[in-house]
Motif scaffolding. Structure first.
Motif, mmCIF file in Angstrom:
data_model
loop_
_atom_site.group_PDB
_atom_site.id
_atom_site.type_symbol
_atom_site.label_atom_id
_atom_site.label_comp_id
_atom_site.label_asym_id
_atom_site.label_seq_id
_atom_site.Cartn_x
_atom_site.Cartn_y
_atom_site.Cartn_z
ATOM 1 N N ARG A 50 1.211 -1.279 -0.057
ATOM 2 C CA ARG A 50 0.028 0.105 -0.268
ATOM 3 C C ARG A 50 0.760 1.085 -0.037
ATOM 4 N NH1 ARG A 50 -2.742 -2.047 5.072
ATOM 5 N NH2 ARG A 50 -4.469 -3.382 4.222
ATOM 6 N N GLU A 51 0.799 1.982 -0.281
ATOM 7 C CA GLU A 51 0.825 3.473 -0.846
ATOM 8 C C GLU A 51 1.350 3.930 0.997
ATOM 9 O OE1 GLU A 51 -1.079 6.964 -1.609
ATOM 10 O OE2 GLU A 51 0.951 7.990 -2.096
ATOM 11 N N GLY A 52 2.781 4.022 0.829
ATOM 12 C CA GLY A 52 3.194 4.948 1.751
ATOM 13 C C GLY A 52 3.260 3.304 3.077
ATOM 14 N N GLU A 53 2.681 2.211 3.208
ATOM 15 C CA GLU A 53 3.466 0.925 3.889
ATOM 16 C C GLU A 53 5.022 0.312 3.704
ATOM 17 O OE1 GLU A 53 0.237 -0.857 4.755
ATOM 18 O OE2 GLU A 53 -0.425 0.566 5.600
ATOM 19 N N LYS A 54 5.907 -0.015 4.419
ATOM 20 C CA LYS A 54 7.174 -0.953 4.761
ATOM 21 C C LYS A 54 7.057 -2.543 4.363
ATOM 22 C CE LYS A 54 9.793 3.259 5.630
ATOM 23 N NZ LYS A 54 11.383 3.609 6.055
ATOM 24 N N ALA A 55 5.623 -2.583 5.215
ATOM 25 C CA ALA A 55 5.367 -4.030 5.236
ATOM 26 C C ALA A 55 4.304 -4.571 4.260
ATOM 27 C CB ALA A 55 4.803 -4.167 6.880
ATOM 28 N N PRO A 56 4.690 -5.721 3.200
ATOM 29 C CA PRO A 56 4.118 -5.493 2.328
ATOM 30 C C PRO A 56 2.228 -6.288 2.818
ATOM 31 C CG PRO A 56 5.435 -6.766 3.050
ATOM 32 C CD PRO A 56 6.213 -6.365 3.862
ATOM 33 N N PHE A 57 1.449 -5.976 0.990
ATOM 34 C CA PHE A 57 0.258 -6.156 1.966
ATOM 35 C C PHE A 57 -0.253 -7.616 1.263
ATOM 36 C CE2 PHE A 57 -3.194 -6.476 -0.044
ATOM 37 C CZ PHE A 57 -4.725 -6.764 0.975
ATOM 38 N N GLN A 58 0.615 -7.509 0.197
ATOM 39 C CA GLN A 58 0.644 -9.686 -0.116
ATOM 40 C C GLN A 58 2.564 -10.358 -0.307
ATOM 41 O OE1 GLN A 58 -2.703 -10.474 -2.047
ATOM 42 N NE2 GLN A 58 -1.384 -12.252 -3.907
ATOM 43 N N LYS A 59 2.135 -11.505 -0.181
ATOM 44 C CA LYS A 59 3.727 -11.780 -0.493
ATOM 45 C C LYS A 59 3.413 -13.268 -1.446
ATOM 46 C CE LYS A 59 7.587 -11.709 1.844
ATOM 47 N NZ LYS A 59 8.397 -11.416 2.915
ATOM 48 N N GLY A 60 4.736 -13.655 -2.009
ATOM 49 C CA GLY A 60 4.618 -14.874 -3.062
ATOM 50 C C GLY A 60 4.992 -14.730 -4.197
ATOM 51 N N ARG A 61 4.720 -16.008 -4.902
ATOM 52 C CA ARG A 61 5.353 -15.697 -5.813
ATOM 53 C C ARG A 61 4.042 -16.372 -8.170
ATOM 54 N NH1 ARG A 61 9.909 -18.628 -6.696
ATOM 55 N NH2 ARG A 61 11.282 -18.673 -4.854
ATOM 56 N N ASP A 63 2.064 -17.355 -10.678
ATOM 57 C CA ASP A 63 1.199 -18.423 -10.670
ATOM 58 C C ASP A 63 2.155 -18.857 -12.142
ATOM 59 O OD1 ASP A 63 0.130 -17.686 -13.264
ATOM 60 O OD2 ASP A 63 -1.123 -17.849 -11.739
ATOM 61 N N ALA A 64 1.909 -20.545 -12.920
ATOM 62 C CA ALA A 64 2.261 -20.856 -14.334
ATOM 63 C C ALA A 64 2.855 -20.126 -14.907
ATOM 64 C CB ALA A 64 1.952 -22.381 -14.121
ATOM 65 N N LEU A 65 0.809 -19.567 -14.957
ATOM 66 C CA LEU A 65 0.966 -18.470 -16.472
ATOM 67 C C LEU A 65 1.640 -16.610 -15.927
ATOM 68 C CD1 LEU A 65 -3.211 -19.535 -16.785
ATOM 69 C CD2 LEU A 65 -0.328 -20.444 -18.173
ATOM 70 N N GLY A 66 2.100 -16.749 -15.043
ATOM 71 C CA GLY A 66 2.681 -15.810 -15.022
ATOM 72 C C GLY A 66 1.935 -14.370 -14.189
ATOM 73 N N ARG A 67 0.564 -15.145 -13.904
ATOM 74 C CA ARG A 67 -0.539 -14.380 -12.728
ATOM 75 C C ARG A 67 0.294 -13.582 -11.171
ATOM 76 N NH1 ARG A 67 -5.189 -17.168 -15.197
ATOM 77 N NH2 ARG A 67 -4.383 -18.618 -13.591
ATOM 78 N N VAL A 68 -0.376 -12.416 -11.299
ATOM 79 C CA VAL A 68 -0.201 -11.997 -9.772
ATOM 80 C C VAL A 68 -1.729 -11.446 -9.181
ATOM 81 C CG1 VAL A 68 0.881 -10.379 -7.775
ATOM 82 C CG2 VAL A 68 2.528 -11.534 -9.795
ATOM 83 N N VAL A 69 -2.362 -12.417 -8.451
ATOM 84 C CA VAL A 69 -3.864 -11.601 -8.467
ATOM 85 C C VAL A 69 -3.976 -11.159 -6.582
ATOM 86 C CG1 VAL A 69 -6.296 -12.078 -7.905
ATOM 87 C CG2 VAL A 69 -4.930 -12.996 -10.042
ATOM 88 N N PHE A 70 -4.172 -9.805 -6.180
ATOM 89 C CA PHE A 70 -4.012 -9.379 -5.451
ATOM 90 C C PHE A 70 -5.544 -9.007 -4.749
ATOM 91 C CE2 PHE A 70 -3.412 -4.504 -5.638
ATOM 92 C CZ PHE A 70 -2.681 -4.229 -6.741
ATOM 93 N N CYS A 71 -6.620 -8.905 -4.029
ATOM 94 C CA CYS A 71 -7.984 -8.036 -3.404
ATOM 95 C C CYS A 71 -7.437 -6.873 -2.621
ATOM 96 C CB CYS A 71 -8.470 -9.140 -3.006
ATOM 97 S SG CYS A 71 -9.054 -10.777 -4.575
ATOM 98 N N PRO A 72 -7.390 -5.281 -3.606
ATOM 99 C CA PRO A 72 -7.280 -4.455 -2.081
ATOM 100 C C PRO A 72 -7.996 -3.961 -1.311
ATOM 101 C CG PRO A 72 -6.775 -3.434 -4.471
ATOM 102 C CD PRO A 72 -7.091 -5.373 -4.723
ATOM 103 N N ASP A 73 -7.599 -3.813 -0.470
ATOM 104 C CA ASP A 73 -9.309 -3.556 0.733
ATOM 105 C C ASP A 73 -9.030 -1.819 1.239
ATOM 106 O OD1 ASP A 73 -6.595 -2.071 1.522
ATOM 107 O OD2 ASP A 73 -7.170 -2.825 3.650
ATOM 108 N N ARG A 74 -8.283 -1.151 -0.236
ATOM 109 C CA ARG A 74 -9.365 0.351 -0.342
ATOM 110 C C ARG A 74 -8.574 0.853 -1.251
ATOM 111 N NH1 ARG A 74 -4.987 1.743 4.277
ATOM 112 N NH2 ARG A 74 -2.895 2.058 3.125
ATOM 113 N N ASP A 75 -9.128 2.138 -1.851
ATOM 114 C CA ASP A 75 -8.666 2.764 -3.733
ATOM 115 C C ASP A 75 -7.423 3.289 -2.678
ATOM 116 O OD1 ASP A 75 -10.366 1.795 -4.006
ATOM 117 O OD2 ASP A 75 -12.330 4.127 -4.021
#
Length: 137
Positions: A50-61, A63-75
């Motif tokens: 998130r903007e201004g935060e140093k801790a990641p909201f989400q980490k991972g790898r 997928d096999a098709l090169g996709r990253v999916v995340f569901c933000p909790d705010r605009d």
């Protein structure tokens, strides 16, 4: 001859460029990473902030098709960083507003990077030539 060599170098540099496609799927954001030849940027580590935060909201790898999916909790502004061990990667700034992605990227951004790289190489070559001529005197 020089024009053909420059065109060849630019073409080779684009063939290894990491591309991305961003779209909204419901409340989640999907980013697809792939190379110019269509091969997926799969199983690579990523972090979402998130903007201004140093801790990641989400980490991972990705997928096999090169996709990253995340569901933000705010605009707002979000940062996505993805890297491979061989040095490829990308950093994206995503402006998410009311379930829509507002991502601004110039079509000429790729050309700017290539031209910047050529400028640096010519500058280094010029400095080396300058110093080698002075030392030969």
């Amino acid at each position: 001859m020089i024009v053909i060599l420059i065109f060849l170098l630019v073409s080779l540099s684009f063939s290894h460029e990491l591309l991305e496609e961003v779209r909204q799927e419901g409340n989640c954001t999907l980013v697809h990473f792939y190379f110019q030849d269509g091969s997926a940027f799969s199983y690579e580590e990523y972090e979402v902030y998130r903007e201004g935060e140093k801790a990641p909201f989400q980490k991972g790898r990705s997928d096999a098709l090169g996709r990253v999916v995340f569901c933000p909790d705010r605009d707002g502004l979000w940062f996505l960083r993805i890297r491979s061990q061989d040095g490829h990667g990308a950093e994206l700034r995503l402006n998410l507003k009311a379930g829509k992605v507002e991502k601004k990227r110039s079509k000429f951004e790729s050309y700017q990077r290539v031209l910047s790289g050529l400028g640096y190489l010519l500058g280094i070559f010029g400095l080396i030539s300058l110093f080698s001529r002075r030392w030969k005197r």
